[in-house]
Write a protein that holds these residues in place. Structure first.
Motif, PDB file in Angstrom:
ATOM      1  N   ASP A 323      10.139   5.211   8.144  1.00 45.93           N
ATOM      2  CA  ASP A 323       8.613   4.718   8.989  1.00 45.93           C
ATOM      3  C   ASP A 323       7.883   5.681   9.179  1.00 45.93           C
ATOM      4  O   ASP A 323       6.707   5.630   9.134  1.00 45.93           O
ATOM      5  CB  ASP A 323       9.448   3.994  10.308  1.00 45.93           C
ATOM      6  CG  ASP A 323      10.185   2.800  10.193  1.00 45.93           C
ATOM      7  OD1 ASP A 323      10.030   2.159   9.134  1.00 45.93           O
ATOM      8  OD2 ASP A 323      11.139   2.411  10.952  1.00 45.93           O
ATOM      9  N   LEU A 324       8.429   6.886   9.549  1.00 45.13           N
ATOM     10  CA  LEU A 324       7.690   7.909   9.659  1.00 45.13           C
ATOM     11  C   LEU A 324       6.821   8.485   8.486  1.00 45.13           C
ATOM     12  O   LEU A 324       5.390   8.829   8.734  1.00 45.13           O
ATOM     13  CB  LEU A 324       8.114   9.333  10.240  1.00 45.13           C
ATOM     14  CG  LEU A 324       8.865   9.459  11.798  1.00 45.13           C
ATOM     15  CD1 LEU A 324       9.691  10.567  11.857  1.00 45.13           C
ATOM     16  CD2 LEU A 324       7.538   9.274  12.611  1.00 45.13           C
ATOM     17  N   ILE A 325       7.255   8.270   7.364  1.00 45.65           N
ATOM     18  CA  ILE A 325       6.697   8.610   6.123  1.00 45.65           C
ATOM     19  C   ILE A 325       5.819   7.603   5.764  1.00 45.65           C
ATOM     20  O   ILE A 325       4.478   8.022   5.635  1.00 45.65           O
ATOM     21  CB  ILE A 325       7.495   8.712   4.938  1.00 45.65           C
ATOM     22  CG1 ILE A 325       8.220   9.896   5.058  1.00 45.65           C
ATOM     23  CG2 ILE A 325       6.730   8.792   3.441  1.00 45.65           C
ATOM     24  CD1 ILE A 325       9.723  10.270   4.118  1.00 45.65           C
ATOM     25  N   ASP A 326       5.925   6.193   6.230  1.00 43.26           N
ATOM     26  CA  ASP A 326       4.964   5.040   5.860  1.00 43.26           C
ATOM     27  C   ASP A 326       3.808   5.376   6.541  1.00 43.26           C
ATOM     28  O   ASP A 326       2.656   5.219   6.397  1.00 43.26           O
ATOM     29  CB  ASP A 326       5.791   3.752   6.332  1.00 43.26           C
ATOM     30  CG  ASP A 326       5.794   2.823   4.910  1.00 43.26           C
ATOM     31  OD1 ASP A 326       5.317   3.284   4.013  1.00 43.26           O
ATOM     32  OD2 ASP A 326       6.447   2.009   5.283  1.00 43.26           O
ATOM     33  N   GLU A 327       4.048   5.531   7.839  1.00 44.50           N
ATOM     34  CA  GLU A 327       2.895   5.556   9.146  1.00 44.50           C
ATOM     35  C   GLU A 327       2.212   7.026   8.772  1.00 44.50           C
ATOM     36  O   GLU A 327       1.062   6.668   8.692  1.00 44.50           O
ATOM     37  CB  GLU A 327       3.646   5.999  10.522  1.00 44.50           C
ATOM     38  CG  GLU A 327       4.182   4.753  10.894  1.00 44.50           C
ATOM     39  CD  GLU A 327       5.096   4.820  12.305  1.00 44.50           C
ATOM     40  OE1 GLU A 327       5.101   5.891  12.826  1.00 44.50           O
ATOM     41  OE2 GLU A 327       5.727   3.939  12.657  1.00 44.50           O
ATOM     42  N   GLY A 328       2.682   8.189   8.265  1.00 47.85           N
ATOM     43  CA  GLY A 328       1.935   9.308   7.902  1.00 47.85           C
ATOM     44  C   GLY A 328       1.107   8.770   6.805  1.00 47.85           C
ATOM     45  O   GLY A 328      -0.122   9.363   6.756  1.00 47.85           O
ATOM     46  N   VAL A 329       1.556   8.305   5.712  1.00 49.35           N
ATOM     47  CA  VAL A 329       0.838   7.937   4.472  1.00 49.35           C
ATOM     48  C   VAL A 329      -0.515   6.791   4.857  1.00 49.35           C
ATOM     49  O   VAL A 329      -1.628   7.241   4.545  1.00 49.35           O
ATOM     50  CB  VAL A 329       1.493   7.282   3.543  1.00 49.35           C
ATOM     51  CG1 VAL A 329       0.653   6.941   2.158  1.00 49.35           C
ATOM     52  CG2 VAL A 329       2.515   8.460   2.751  1.00 49.35           C
ATOM     53  N   ALA A 330      -0.090   6.211   5.972  1.00 52.86           N
ATOM     54  CA  ALA A 330      -1.099   5.104   6.274  1.00 52.86           C
ATOM     55  C   ALA A 330      -2.150   5.578   6.998  1.00 52.86           C
ATOM     56  O   ALA A 330      -3.332   5.442   7.042  1.00 52.86           O
ATOM     57  CB  ALA A 330      -0.399   3.933   6.883  1.00 52.86           C
ATOM     58  N   GLY A 331      -1.642   6.664   8.025  1.00 49.46           N
ATOM     59  CA  GLY A 331      -2.484   7.525   9.007  1.00 49.46           C
ATOM     60  C   GLY A 331      -3.523   8.432   7.909  1.00 49.46           C
ATOM     61  O   GLY A 331      -4.787   8.537   8.293  1.00 49.46           O
ATOM     62  N   LEU A 332      -2.917   8.940   6.859  1.00 53.63           N
ATOM     63  CA  LEU A 332      -3.737   9.726   5.943  1.00 53.63           C
ATOM     64  C   LEU A 332      -4.849   9.193   5.204  1.00 53.63           C
ATOM     65  O   LEU A 332      -5.835   9.350   5.148  1.00 53.63           O
ATOM     66  CB  LEU A 332      -2.800  10.548   5.201  1.00 53.63           C
ATOM     67  CG  LEU A 332      -3.654  11.524   4.140  1.00 53.63           C
ATOM     68  CD1 LEU A 332      -4.405  12.548   4.968  1.00 53.63           C
ATOM     69  CD2 LEU A 332      -2.461  12.143   3.116  1.00 53.63           C
ATOM     70  N   ASN A 333      -4.415   7.915   4.789  1.00 57.42           N
ATOM     71  CA  ASN A 333      -5.289   6.834   4.056  1.00 57.42           C
ATOM     72  C   ASN A 333      -6.282   6.510   4.909  1.00 57.42           C
ATOM     73  O   ASN A 333      -7.654   6.550   4.540  1.00 57.42           O
ATOM     74  CB  ASN A 333      -4.439   5.723   3.664  1.00 57.42           C
ATOM     75  CG  ASN A 333      -3.916   5.915   2.016  1.00 57.42           C
ATOM     76  OD1 ASN A 333      -4.440   6.775   1.455  1.00 57.42           O
ATOM     77  ND2 ASN A 333      -3.212   5.196   1.603  1.00 57.42           N
ATOM     78  N   GLY A 334      -6.177   6.222   6.194  1.00 58.13           N
ATOM     79  CA  GLY A 334      -7.007   5.591   7.275  1.00 58.13           C
ATOM     80  C   GLY A 334      -7.903   6.729   7.686  1.00 58.13           C
ATOM     81  O   GLY A 334      -9.165   6.484   7.946  1.00 58.13           O
ATOM     82  N   LEU A 335      -7.469   7.891   7.868  1.00 55.64           N
ATOM     83  CA  LEU A 335      -8.321   9.039   8.014  1.00 55.64           C
ATOM     84  C   LEU A 335      -9.181   9.318   7.111  1.00 55.64           C
ATOM     85  O   LEU A 335     -10.510   9.716   7.335  1.00 55.64           O
ATOM     86  CB  LEU A 335      -7.698  10.416   8.244  1.00 55.64           C
ATOM     87  CG  LEU A 335      -8.208  11.710   8.748  1.00 55.64           C
ATOM     88  CD1 LEU A 335      -9.028  11.274  10.186  1.00 55.64           C
ATOM     89  CD2 LEU A 335      -7.138  12.867   8.648  1.00 55.64           C
ATOM     90  N   ILE A 336      -8.952   9.191   5.836  1.00 55.30           N
ATOM     91  CA  ILE A 336      -9.840   9.538   4.719  1.00 55.30           C
ATOM     92  C   ILE A 336     -10.672   8.311   4.535  1.00 55.30           C
ATOM     93  O   ILE A 336     -12.142   8.561   4.072  1.00 55.30           O
ATOM     94  CB  ILE A 336      -8.951   9.531   3.257  1.00 55.30           C
ATOM     95  CG1 ILE A 336      -8.228  11.078   3.444  1.00 55.30           C
ATOM     96  CG2 ILE A 336      -9.970   9.504   2.245  1.00 55.30           C
ATOM     97  CD1 ILE A 336      -7.261  11.113   2.246  1.00 55.30           C
ATOM     98  N   GLN A 337     -10.388   7.046   4.663  1.00 53.08           N
ATOM     99  CA  GLN A 337     -11.189   5.956   4.424  1.00 53.08           C
ATOM    100  C   GLN A 337     -12.200   5.928   5.559  1.00 53.08           C
ATOM    101  O   GLN A 337     -13.452   5.267   5.442  1.00 53.08           O
ATOM    102  CB  GLN A 337     -10.442   4.641   4.391  1.00 53.08           C
ATOM    103  CG  GLN A 337      -9.906   4.695   3.122  1.00 53.08           C
ATOM    104  CD  GLN A 337      -8.774   3.375   2.962  1.00 53.08           C
ATOM    105  OE1 GLN A 337      -8.512   2.843   4.097  1.00 53.08           O
ATOM    106  NE2 GLN A 337      -8.325   3.081   1.782  1.00 53.08           N
ATOM    107  N   ASP A 338     -12.036   6.562   6.863  1.00 55.86           N
ATOM    108  CA  ASP A 338     -12.849   6.380   8.061  1.00 55.86           C
ATOM    109  C   ASP A 338     -14.200   7.312   7.722  1.00 55.86           C
ATOM    110  O   ASP A 338     -15.119   7.330   8.435  1.00 55.86           O
ATOM    111  CB  ASP A 338     -12.120   6.467   9.352  1.00 55.86           C
ATOM    112  CG  ASP A 338     -11.230   5.189   9.882  1.00 55.86           C
ATOM    113  OD1 ASP A 338     -11.349   4.374   8.926  1.00 55.86           O
ATOM    114  OD2 ASP A 338     -10.230   5.595  10.643  1.00 55.86           O
ATOM    115  N   ASN A 339     -13.741   8.386   6.859  1.00 58.90           N
ATOM    116  CA  ASN A 339     -14.703   9.585   6.974  1.00 58.90           C
ATOM    117  C   ASN A 339     -15.387   9.547   5.675  1.00 58.90           C
ATOM    118  O   ASN A 339     -16.348  10.230   5.582  1.00 58.90           O
ATOM    119  CB  ASN A 339     -14.032  10.869   7.268  1.00 58.90           C
ATOM    120  CG  ASN A 339     -13.744  11.273   8.555  1.00 58.90           C
ATOM    121  OD1 ASN A 339     -14.314  11.446   9.532  1.00 58.90           O
ATOM    122  ND2 ASN A 339     -12.465  10.871   8.886  1.00 58.90           N
TER     123      ASN A 339
END
Length: 717
Positions: A323-339
């Motif tokens: 779950d942490l890996i999943d959340e980390g990948v999703a968080g990284l994707n969201g961070l990149i897509q937001d910026n």
């Protein structure tokens, strides 16, 4: 064991080995401590690959003997003699009989169990007679002492004519002394341990002349094993056939005579150097424990209890880091897509990073599974398990060691297939790898959950038997039966020259060395990340491109059509975006393929929308749920009840409910049997070192899935 004098090192005139990096081979009987010694010498500086031309693992590593002297350590498979019975043992002879090989060793270190020296010295005497520089690593001296075995090491060294280093490789005792010896330029033994019969000498001289050999014993090995040696031409084999026929050479008889003669010589040596004061309390304790752990009833109960605990641990413990890996990948994707924005950003986030996430998410399961397997092997229990299960599994073309991959496959086929490396016999190993993906893995659970909730009513029988749970259990049982009977079928089809023997020596029970367990975990995780991971990421990017782009102006037209429909229905912003995503997916290359394959899958009850889900979920089965969410405009919500309600409202061209029990059960059966997992195909490619096996697996499982889904659909229609 007490050693009163320092063993004298036998060395040549030159003080050091000439090569800048010496090649040193480790060889020994199974359970002689060879792996522990390899780990002590190399630590984490290891690499796993394949021997050239074969699929057997080659473990190499580097050991810094001094600040200026480095050695490449080659860990060869365990064997009892130079007469191989399996593919992994055969790589030893391929290497040692070919001086032109890039891995031909400058020195051979033979690990021997000090508590069972007689059996271990058979291999040593054969290697010494090949005129190779040899060192005897006398391992497990602590176990020998506990069993009342006392060895006069200086006397043994004089008798053998090579350095003998007493060791306890698990604890690192004697490793420093071994490193000192490994830096020396050692001589081969002068006097052979086995006197070749005089009547064979003329024949062996002809072999030596033709193949330019200097050793009589190597020429004898050529005569025994030329049909299996690499590099032999058709002309060479024809010449050997005629020579052996003319001289009436009988290989089996000669091998038996040689073994008897060698043990006679070994007995003479051991009479002078070994004294046994046997009051073996540990052996009595081990035997009492074996009576329980290998009992015909209690043994199986204990084993399945341990398997249940391992299975639960893989699910329970791995879920948090996954779950942490999943959340980390999703968080990284969201961070990149937001910026950032643009097609390259989409490629990075939805293709590359999503692909990496699909690789990394398996790491916790792999690490936990191999941690347990390493502990079971280190303690000596795994040998007992394979002994118990062999009789049952052999009836289906498998062997005792196949049970661990099959049970592990219920969690994940990727680490399960990797664990099949412990199976020595090539045929048994290939069958195990081939059928393991038929076991229902955890990635199928999201698919089962949605489809069962969709078509199976939530009824209870006798107050506690849930109908949906019974269906889920039936799916797992069908997967197991499919694996077993597929193995039985493959047993009759697959041919192999080698016979399947099961000779198991029970190692002594001992506490695991946590360093070895840790190295095993790191080694297996690295092998997955850097071998299978490359293929998974590459194919994930390809699938993303197919689903994200379409020919011509199809995507823009799909967007305009979706916007017009959204305005007509007064959809909100989120619903509008979902509608656009659904229309664009239909217009993508993946959508076009879905339309193209619709005639093929229509007999199963599927339409083009399900066809897209089948294609995209090829990256991983659980992708089916996300694709269904997108194609039916559900959005990113993947809650089972939300998807269920949406799919229940879907209708076909006649206005009837689309997801009938017939379609639902057909889809369940299809996903039960189909090879819908790039990760599994990638790891099969890596483990077999060939595309033949994963492609055959894909064809067989896809055909089986199609036929069974077709039958299911028409039975329930």
């Amino acid at each position: 064991m007490t050693v009163t004098t320092q063993p004298e090192i036998v060395q040549a005139e030159r003080p050091q080995i000439a090569p800048a990096v010496a090649k040193i081979a480790l060889i020994g009987n199974p359970n002689s401590g060879k792996t522990s010694l390899f780990n002590q010498l190399t630590g984490l500086n290891q690499k796993v690959g394949n021997f050239p031309g074969v699929t057997v693992d080659k473990k190499t590593g580097y050991s810094q003997l001094t600040s200026s002297f480095r050695a490449q350590i080659i860990d060869l498979p365990g064997t009892y003699s130079l007469y191989p019975k399996s593919l992994d043992e055969r790589v030893i002879t391929d290497l040692l009989y070919d001086p032109n090989s890039s891995l031909f060793p400058d020195l051979v270190v033979v690990t021997a169990d000090a508590s069972n020296l007689k059996r271990n010295l058979l291999l040593f005497t054969q290697l010494a007679d090949l005129k190779l520089p040899v060192v005897l690593a006398l391992n497990m001296v602590d176990v020998a002492e506990q069993e009342g075995v006392k060895i006069d090491v200086p006397a043994l060294q004089r008798e053998l004519g090579v350095p003998v280093i007493p060791m306890n490789a698990r604890k690192g005792v004697g490793v420093a002394a071994l490193k000192i010896v490994m830096m020396q330029e050692l001589q081969a033994t002068k006097a052979p341990f086995f006197q070749i019969p005089a009547d064979l000498k003329p024949m062996l001289q002809q072999v030596k002349d033709r193949f330019q050999l200097s050793s009589d014993y190597l020429a004898l090995q050529y005569a025994h094993q030329y049909r299996h040696l690499k590099g032999f031409s058709v002309q060479d084999m024809a010449w050997m056939d005629k020579l052996l026929e003319d001289t009436e050479f009988r290989s089996v008889t000669q091998q038996a005579n040689e073994t008897v003669a060698r043990y006679a010589r070994i007995n003479d040596i051991l009479l002078d150097v070994v004294r046994v004061e046997r009051v073996n309390k540990s052996e009595k304790f081990s035997n009492r424990l074996d009576q329980i752990l290998t009992h015909k009833i209690f043994g199986y109960l204990i084993f399945f209890t341990i398997l249940f605990l391992i299975f639960q641990a893989i699910f329970a413990w791995a879920s948090y880091p996954m779950d942490l890996i999943d959340e980390g990948v999703a968080g990284l994707n969201g961070l990149i897509q937001d910026n950032f924005d643009g097609p390259l950003v989409d490629l990075l986030t939805e293709g590359v990073i999503a692909g990496l996430g699909g690789v990394l998410v398996f790491v916790p399961q792999i690490a936990i599974l191999f941690a347990f397997i390493a502990i079971l092997e280190e303690t000596g229990y795994m040998a007992r398990v394979t002994f118990m299960m062999d009789k049952i599994m052999r009836k289906f073309g498998l062997n005792g060691k196949s049970v661990v991959p099959l049970i592990s496959g219920v969690a994940c086929a990727v680490p399960a297939i990797m664990s099949a490396r412990t199976i020595e016999n090539w045929k048994d190993r290939m069958i195990t790898i081939f059928v393991t993906p038929l076991m229902s893995c955890s990635a199928r659970i999201p698919v089962y959950a949605v489809l069962i909730a969709l078509v199976v009513p939530e009824k209870y029988y006798f107050g506690f038997l849930n109908l949906q749970g019974i269906v889920l259990m039936a799916l797992y049982l069908m997967g197991f039966l499919a694996a077993i009977f597929s193995a039985l079928l493959l047993k009759t089809v697959l041919k192999a020259r080698e016979r399947s023997y099961f000779i198991m020596e029970f190692p002594v029970y001992k506490w695991p060395r946590w360093k070895n367990v840790g190295i095993t975990i790191v080694e297996k995780v690295k092998a997955f990340l850097f071998e299978a991971g490359k293929i998974i990421v590459a194919i994930s990017i390809i699938l993303w491109v197919l689903a994200s782009y379409g020919p011509g102006d199809n995507f823009e037209e799909a967007r305009e059509l979706a916007l017009a429909e959204a305005q007509a229905k007064n959809l909100n912003e989120v619903q509008t975006e979902n509608k656009i995503a659904s229309y664009q997916l239909e217009s993508s290359y993946a959508g076009i393929v879905g339309r193209t394959i619709e005639p093929v899958i229509r007999p199963l009850g599927y339409d083009w929308k399900i066809g897209i889900a089948l294609l995209t979920s090829f990256a991983a089965r659980e992708v089916f749920v996300g694709t269904i969410s997108t194609i039916y405009s559900i959005g990113e919500e993947e809650n089972v009840s939300t998807i269920k309600n949406k799919l229940l409202s879907e209708t076909d061209a006649n206005g009837d409910p689309f997801f009938t029990p017939a379609r639902g059960f057909s889809l369940m059966v299809f996903y039960l049997f189909a090879m819908q997992c790039i990760s599994t195909l990638a790891i099969v490619r890596r483990e077999t070192n060939s595309w033949t096996w994963p492609l055959a697996q894909l064809l067989y499982m896809s055909s089986l899935a199609y036929v069974m889904a077709f039958i299911t659909y028409h039975v329930f229609s």
